[in-house]
Scaffold this motif. Sequence first.
Motif, PDB file in Angstrom:
ATOM      1  N   ASN A  35       0.829  -1.205   0.000  1.00  0.00           N
ATOM      2  CA  ASN A  35       0.000   0.000   0.000  1.00  0.00           C
ATOM      3  C   ASN A  35       0.861   1.252   0.000  1.00  0.00           C
ATOM      4  OD1 ASN A  35      -1.606   2.189   1.898  1.00  0.00           O
ATOM      5  ND2 ASN A  35      -2.897   1.149   0.409  1.00  0.00           N
ATOM      6  N   ILE A  36       0.530   2.191  -0.878  1.00  0.00           N
ATOM      7  CA  ILE A  36       1.241   3.466  -0.972  1.00  0.00           C
ATOM      8  C   ILE A  36       0.445   4.578  -0.303  1.00  0.00           C
ATOM      9  CG2 ILE A  36       2.229   5.172  -2.561  1.00  0.00           C
ATOM     10  CD1 ILE A  36       3.644   2.436  -2.562  1.00  0.00           C
ATOM     11  N   LEU A  37      -0.871   4.544  -0.462  1.00  0.00           N
ATOM     12  CA  LEU A  37      -1.716   5.618   0.072  1.00  0.00           C
ATOM     13  C   LEU A  37      -3.137   5.114   0.231  1.00  0.00           C
ATOM     14  CD1 LEU A  37      -1.880   9.326  -0.821  1.00  0.00           C
ATOM     15  CD2 LEU A  37      -3.876   7.947  -1.377  1.00  0.00           C
ATOM     16  N   LYS A  38      -3.794   5.542   1.296  1.00  0.00           N
ATOM     17  CA  LYS A  38      -5.215   5.311   1.487  1.00  0.00           C
ATOM     18  C   LYS A  38      -5.893   6.657   1.697  1.00  0.00           C
ATOM     19  CE  LYS A  38      -4.898   0.719   3.598  1.00  0.00           C
ATOM     20  NZ  LYS A  38      -5.241  -0.121   4.768  1.00  0.00           N
ATOM     21  N   SER A  40      -8.497   1.160 -11.464  1.00  0.00           N
ATOM     22  CA  SER A  40      -7.675   1.504 -12.632  1.00  0.00           C
ATOM     23  C   SER A  40      -6.330   0.796 -12.560  1.00  0.00           C
ATOM     24  CB  SER A  40      -7.416   3.021 -12.703  1.00  0.00           C
ATOM     25  OG  SER A  40      -8.583   3.724 -13.047  1.00  0.00           O
ATOM     26  N   TYR A  41      -5.796   0.470 -13.733  1.00  0.00           N
ATOM     27  CA  TYR A  41      -4.432  -0.030 -13.929  1.00  0.00           C
ATOM     28  C   TYR A  41      -4.204  -1.453 -13.446  1.00  0.00           C
ATOM     29  CZ  TYR A  41      -3.575   4.782 -15.118  1.00  0.00           C
ATOM     30  OH  TYR A  41      -3.664   6.007 -15.707  1.00  0.00           O
ATOM     31  N   GLY A  42      -5.247  -2.174 -13.124  1.00  0.00           N
ATOM     32  CA  GLY A  42      -5.122  -3.589 -12.807  1.00  0.00           C
ATOM     33  C   GLY A  42      -6.005  -4.372 -13.762  1.00  0.00           C
ATOM     34  N   TYR A 102      -0.328  10.269  -9.267  1.00  0.00           N
ATOM     35  CA  TYR A 102       0.336   8.959  -9.303  1.00  0.00           C
ATOM     36  C   TYR A 102       0.377   8.317 -10.696  1.00  0.00           C
ATOM     37  CZ  TYR A 102       0.388   9.032  -4.229  1.00  0.00           C
ATOM     38  OH  TYR A 102       0.638   9.376  -2.918  1.00  0.00           O
ATOM     39  N   PHE A 103      -0.509   8.749 -11.591  1.00  0.00           N
ATOM     40  CA  PHE A 103      -0.598   8.062 -12.882  1.00  0.00           C
ATOM     41  C   PHE A 103      -0.413   8.994 -14.083  1.00  0.00           C
ATOM     42  CE2 PHE A 103      -3.200   5.759  -9.772  1.00  0.00           C
ATOM     43  CZ  PHE A 103      -2.570   4.523  -9.787  1.00  0.00           C
ATOM     44  N   ASN A 136       2.858  -6.166  -8.210  1.00  0.00           N
ATOM     45  CA  ASN A 136       3.693  -6.716  -9.288  1.00  0.00           C
ATOM     46  C   ASN A 136       4.510  -5.625  -9.974  1.00  0.00           C
ATOM     47  OD1 ASN A 136       2.969  -9.484  -9.011  1.00  0.00           O
ATOM     48  ND2 ASN A 136       1.024  -9.047 -10.037  1.00  0.00           N
ATOM     49  N   GLY A 137       5.013  -4.709  -9.168  1.00  0.00           N
ATOM     50  CA  GLY A 137       5.889  -3.667  -9.692  1.00  0.00           C
ATOM     51  C   GLY A 137       5.187  -2.495 -10.329  1.00  0.00           C
ATOM     52  N   LYS A 138       3.844  -2.493 -10.331  1.00  0.00           N
ATOM     53  CA  LYS A 138       3.100  -1.417 -10.982  1.00  0.00           C
ATOM     54  C   LYS A 138       2.076  -0.816 -10.029  1.00  0.00           C
ATOM     55  CE  LYS A 138       3.544  -3.290 -15.669  1.00  0.00           C
ATOM     56  NZ  LYS A 138       2.807  -3.724 -16.885  1.00  0.00           N
ATOM     57  N   LEU A 139       1.861   0.488 -10.148  1.00  0.00           N
ATOM     58  CA  LEU A 139       0.850   1.155  -9.343  1.00  0.00           C
ATOM     59  C   LEU A 139      -0.538   0.866  -9.876  1.00  0.00           C
ATOM     60  CD1 LEU A 139       2.448   4.686  -8.799  1.00  0.00           C
ATOM     61  CD2 LEU A 139       2.166   2.890  -7.074  1.00  0.00           C
ATOM     62  N   VAL A 140      -1.466   0.583  -8.966  1.00  0.00           N
ATOM     63  CA  VAL A 140      -2.874   0.401  -9.325  1.00  0.00           C
ATOM     64  C   VAL A 140      -3.714   1.242  -8.381  1.00  0.00           C
ATOM     65  CG1 VAL A 140      -2.493  -1.933 -10.222  1.00  0.00           C
ATOM     66  CG2 VAL A 140      -3.205  -1.628  -7.833  1.00  0.00           C
ATOM     67  N   LEU A 141      -4.922   1.554  -8.808  1.00  0.00           N
ATOM     68  CA  LEU A 141      -5.875   2.296  -7.990  1.00  0.00           C
ATOM     69  C   LEU A 141      -7.061   1.392  -7.694  1.00  0.00           C
ATOM     70  CD1 LEU A 141      -6.819   4.990  -6.698  1.00  0.00           C
ATOM     71  CD2 LEU A 141      -7.871   5.551  -8.901  1.00  0.00           C
TER      72      LEU A 141
END
Length: 220
Positions: A13-16, A44-46, A110-111, A31-36
């Motif tokens: 977790n990066i941010l809540k 998003s992004y998963g 972030y994106f 897995n090395g990638k940021l998701v929302l």
Amino acid sequence: MLRKILSYFIPVNILKRDSAISQRLEVTLNNGKLVLDSKNTNYSYGSLQRILRKGLQYIGFERIRGFNNVLVLGVAGGSVIKTLADDIGFKGTITGVEIDPKVIALANTYFGLDKVENCNVIITDAFEYVLKCTEKYDLIIIDIFKDTIMPNFLFEEFFIQRVNNMLNVNGFILFNTMTLTEKDKERNVRYRQAFNENFSVRMYPKVEDHNELFTIKKLG
């Protein structure tokens, strides 16, 4: 770097952040990638990016590159917009409509959504936008959820007809739905029946387990 390596084993977790509209928003390294994510699903992004990318593939990347303008109802982190701009190379105008300003702030921070030069994001309710809109589009992407819940207005005849009227001839609607129950499946069958012979409707069930995609082409 350590967090990135660790994310291949467990999500980091990066941010809540709480939101009055989206409730809980989480930026996670997976897995090395940021998701929302929201509380119970990917925003998003998963898996969501994979789902909508498949829908765009069904329509055809080459066809999409020939379009002039695209409307995205439900932006979230902007993964489908990044797919259009980065993967497909769409150079026309992208208009994004998103009700939650907090999710757009995360998308920008972030994106890099605000770095997409041919995209304009409008913070407003999708129903209100569709009600007042006088523009026509070659592609309308509908991806509106509050966590796992889809607003009822998306399936009401008035909204369906308004969206249909905003679509150019030979244009497409890409509609992402979630089918968690038998009632959801029945709802989608009724949705398909709302289109007459002027539209070509295709359903793609079980895209990433519980998602069902519609592609709808306006024939005339």
